[in-house]
Design a protein around this motif. Structure first.
Motif, mmCIF file in Angstrom:
data_model
loop_
_atom_site.group_PDB
_atom_site.id
_atom_site.type_symbol
_atom_site.label_atom_id
_atom_site.label_comp_id
_atom_site.label_asym_id
_atom_site.label_seq_id
_atom_site.Cartn_x
_atom_site.Cartn_y
_atom_site.Cartn_z
ATOM 1 N N LYS A 110 -4.774 8.134 2.071
ATOM 2 C CA LYS A 110 -5.705 8.017 2.934
ATOM 3 C C LYS A 110 -6.811 8.999 2.855
ATOM 4 N N ILE A 111 -6.400 10.299 2.628
ATOM 5 C CA ILE A 111 -7.408 11.544 2.419
ATOM 6 C C ILE A 111 -8.049 11.106 1.211
ATOM 7 N N GLN A 112 -7.649 10.510 -0.019
ATOM 8 C CA GLN A 112 -8.166 10.134 -1.181
ATOM 9 C C GLN A 112 -9.472 9.364 -0.906
ATOM 10 N N LYS A 113 -9.532 8.466 -0.323
ATOM 11 C CA LYS A 113 -10.627 7.556 0.209
ATOM 12 C C LYS A 113 -11.855 8.451 0.853
ATOM 13 N N THR A 114 -11.283 9.270 1.687
ATOM 14 C CA THR A 114 -12.427 9.987 2.369
ATOM 15 C C THR A 114 -13.276 10.907 1.319
ATOM 16 N N LEU A 115 -12.622 11.318 0.127
ATOM 17 C CA LEU A 115 -13.270 12.143 -0.814
ATOM 18 C C LEU A 115 -14.384 11.616 -1.316
ATOM 19 N N LYS A 116 -14.276 10.432 -1.375
ATOM 20 C CA LYS A 116 -15.546 9.539 -2.234
ATOM 21 C C LYS A 116 -16.895 9.947 -1.600
ATOM 22 N N GLU A 117 -16.777 10.243 -0.407
ATOM 23 C CA GLU A 117 -18.280 10.435 0.280
ATOM 24 C C GLU A 117 -18.826 11.883 -0.030
ATOM 25 N N TYR A 118 -18.140 12.884 -0.806
ATOM 26 C CA TYR A 118 -18.492 14.227 -0.989
ATOM 27 C C TYR A 118 -19.055 13.996 -2.460
ATOM 28 N N ASN A 119 -19.985 14.829 -3.027
ATOM 29 C CA ASN A 119 -20.599 14.685 -4.181
ATOM 30 C C ASN A 119 -19.825 15.585 -5.288
ATOM 31 N N THR A 120 -19.681 16.799 -5.126
ATOM 32 C CA THR A 120 -19.450 17.808 -5.991
ATOM 33 C C THR A 120 -17.802 17.764 -6.045
ATOM 34 N N ALA A 121 -17.155 18.052 -6.963
ATOM 35 C CA ALA A 121 -15.540 18.312 -7.139
ATOM 36 C C ALA A 121 -15.357 19.514 -6.375
ATOM 37 N N SER A 122 -16.109 20.550 -6.274
ATOM 38 C CA SER A 122 -15.767 21.754 -5.455
ATOM 39 C C SER A 122 -15.579 21.281 -3.959
ATOM 40 N N GLU A 123 -16.666 20.531 -3.618
ATOM 41 C CA GLU A 123 -16.689 19.883 -2.041
ATOM 42 C C GLU A 123 -15.256 19.193 -1.848
ATOM 43 N N LYS A 124 -15.101 18.467 -2.971
ATOM 44 C CA LYS A 124 -13.788 17.682 -2.774
ATOM 45 C C LYS A 124 -12.481 18.325 -2.792
ATOM 46 N N MET A 125 -12.626 19.288 -3.398
ATOM 47 C CA MET A 125 -11.374 20.242 -3.610
ATOM 48 C C MET A 125 -11.172 21.012 -2.311
ATOM 49 N N LEU A 126 -12.114 21.502 -1.730
ATOM 50 C CA LEU A 126 -12.101 22.086 -0.393
ATOM 51 C C LEU A 126 -11.862 21.043 0.815
ATOM 52 N N VAL A 127 -12.403 19.888 0.842
ATOM 53 C CA VAL A 127 -12.066 19.042 1.791
ATOM 54 C C VAL A 127 -10.451 18.536 1.679
ATOM 55 N N LEU A 128 -10.092 18.090 0.418
ATOM 56 C CA LEU A 128 -8.621 18.073 0.248
ATOM 57 C C LEU A 128 -7.907 19.202 0.612
ATOM 58 N N THR A 129 -8.184 20.334 0.469
ATOM 59 C CA THR A 129 -7.374 21.514 0.947
ATOM 60 C C THR A 129 -7.284 21.571 2.487
ATOM 61 N N LYS A 130 -8.530 21.482 3.182
ATOM 62 C CA LYS A 130 -8.362 21.503 4.545
ATOM 63 C C LYS A 130 -7.736 20.298 5.046
ATOM 64 N N ALA A 131 -7.830 19.235 4.482
ATOM 65 C CA ALA A 131 -7.088 17.932 4.848
ATOM 66 C C ALA A 131 -5.660 18.171 4.871
ATOM 67 N N GLN A 132 -5.198 18.584 3.731
ATOM 68 C CA GLN A 132 -3.791 18.733 3.169
ATOM 69 C C GLN A 132 -3.057 19.737 4.237
ATOM 70 N N LEU A 133 -3.621 20.990 4.766
ATOM 71 C CA LEU A 133 -3.286 21.945 5.616
ATOM 72 C C LEU A 133 -3.187 21.462 6.924
ATOM 73 N N THR A 134 -4.233 20.523 7.460
ATOM 74 C CA THR A 134 -4.232 20.014 8.902
ATOM 75 C C THR A 134 -3.049 19.005 8.911
ATOM 76 N N PHE A 135 -3.070 18.317 7.941
ATOM 77 C CA PHE A 135 -2.213 17.228 7.693
ATOM 78 C C PHE A 135 -0.777 17.596 7.897
ATOM 79 N N ALA A 136 -0.296 18.576 6.876
ATOM 80 C CA ALA A 136 0.956 18.938 6.871
ATOM 81 C C ALA A 136 1.410 19.922 8.277
#
Lengths: 203, 203
Positions: free
Chosen positions: A77-103
DNA sequence: GCTACTATTTGACTGTAGTCACTGACTAGA
DNA sequence: TCTAGTCAGTGACTACAGTCAAATAGTAGC
């Protein structure tokens, strides 16, 4: 034997037994905490026997490992959200936040601690370092993208960087578990990755 | 009670009992492996009783944790070697290599795995994240030096950087234990720090 | 429907970590 | 030297994870 997808009554019953054991265990863990639940209680609530439990679960840990894996699969589910972001850095940060919140929300301290402990048992199913984890695929994709766009370093292979980044992610989980959840998991974990690890990754 | 440092015969005997238990346990662990040794065997070889064991060790894990701590204190030897190196970066790298070599040789996979597992038990003595560990003091000193000389970043405090760097060090240990020692601990761990983490630390 | 086979389930049993009420030897003070 | 009190030590006991030989019941072929 069985033809196509159809299951015999016997096989259906077996699946039901496993499901009853799984649910019984999870509800008891939620009520009393993993350590305060015995296998005898689990099988009593499931209306089955101890031997049956050990057919479907190699150890008591494995119940929690399976729960972990089920939750873990929801990363897609998180993976889909990531498409909205332009840079890989942004994606990595969004993923990190999502991962932590989710866990934090879906697993919580006890599941994380129990899973991490289980992983140190020789014969336990290796759930958190399984390279097939969706999380690792997502991280690897982001890193490859970042290497292509020139955001991330490319003197190390994407596989190697993925291994290193995910190692750092696990480190936050492990530390939080060792400290019995006594620091802010999301805040601290995010800061660790965004302020420290990202710098190791950027070109 | 006791005057000054003098111990009563009773207290001397008690220390002897603890020592016998400790040595008996360590020799058995070395012979048969931690998991294949029972408390009953330990106390039999020590010539004492189970109850006595639990006076001196809260759990079976604690024996290994104490062994770990004893070995861990030998890091002060490394500290002296570091003075020969000029830059903080060099020192950090030498420390890393020394730490990995030392842990591999003096502790080995089983001690590391057992200690890491023990740390995930709620009431176990927190050995590896104890901020009083010599290792942490050494890392902190190197980081402060690096910040002074301008080698290392100073937008984060030395304490915070120490916490992050040591978290990464623990991550290698944990990963190695989870993988049952199936990768080259020294090689992989050194590469992780020198090629990846150092970049997060440098200015 | 009957039989031989086999998948599933059972629960008494084993092994071992950890507990605790009790013992007796040592200590300190009179 | 005697004695009350304490402290180290004891081992039978409890609790619980995990095992396994035997029992049960579903299935497939006749």
């Amino acid at each position: 034997m069985t033809q196509g997808n159809s299951l015999t009554n016997r096989q259906i019953k077996a699946l039901e037994t496993r499901e009853k054991l799984f649910n019984s265990a999870l509800s008891l863990f939620a009520e009393k905490g993993y350590d305060n639940v015995t296998i005898d209680e689990i099988v009593a609530r499931a209306g089955t026997s101890k031997g049956a439990f050990y057919i479907y679960f190699k150890t008591k840990y494995q119940v929690v490992v399976r729960q972990f894996q089920e939750i873990d699969n929801h990363y897609n589910k998180i993976q889909k959200t990531l498409k909205e972001y332009n840079t890989a850095s942004e994606k990595m940060l969004v993923l990190t936040k999502a991962q932590l919140t989710f866990a934090l929300k879906k697993m919580g301290l006890e599941v994380i601690t129990t899973v991490y402990k289980s992983q140190l048992n020789k014969d336990e199913e290796k759930a958190i370092v399984n390279p097939k984890r969706i999380l690792y695929k997502i991280v690897n994709e982001i890193i490859e993208e970042g290497q292509k766009t020139g955001e991330f370093r490319d003197d190390l292979s994407s596989q190697e960087l993925t291994r290193m980044v995910t190692r750092c992610m696990r480190a936050t989980f492990f530390d939080w578990a060792v400290h019995n959840g006594s620091f802010d998991f999301v805040e601290d974990g995010y800061r660790f990755i965004s302020e420290f690890i990202m710098r190791a990754l950027l070109k």
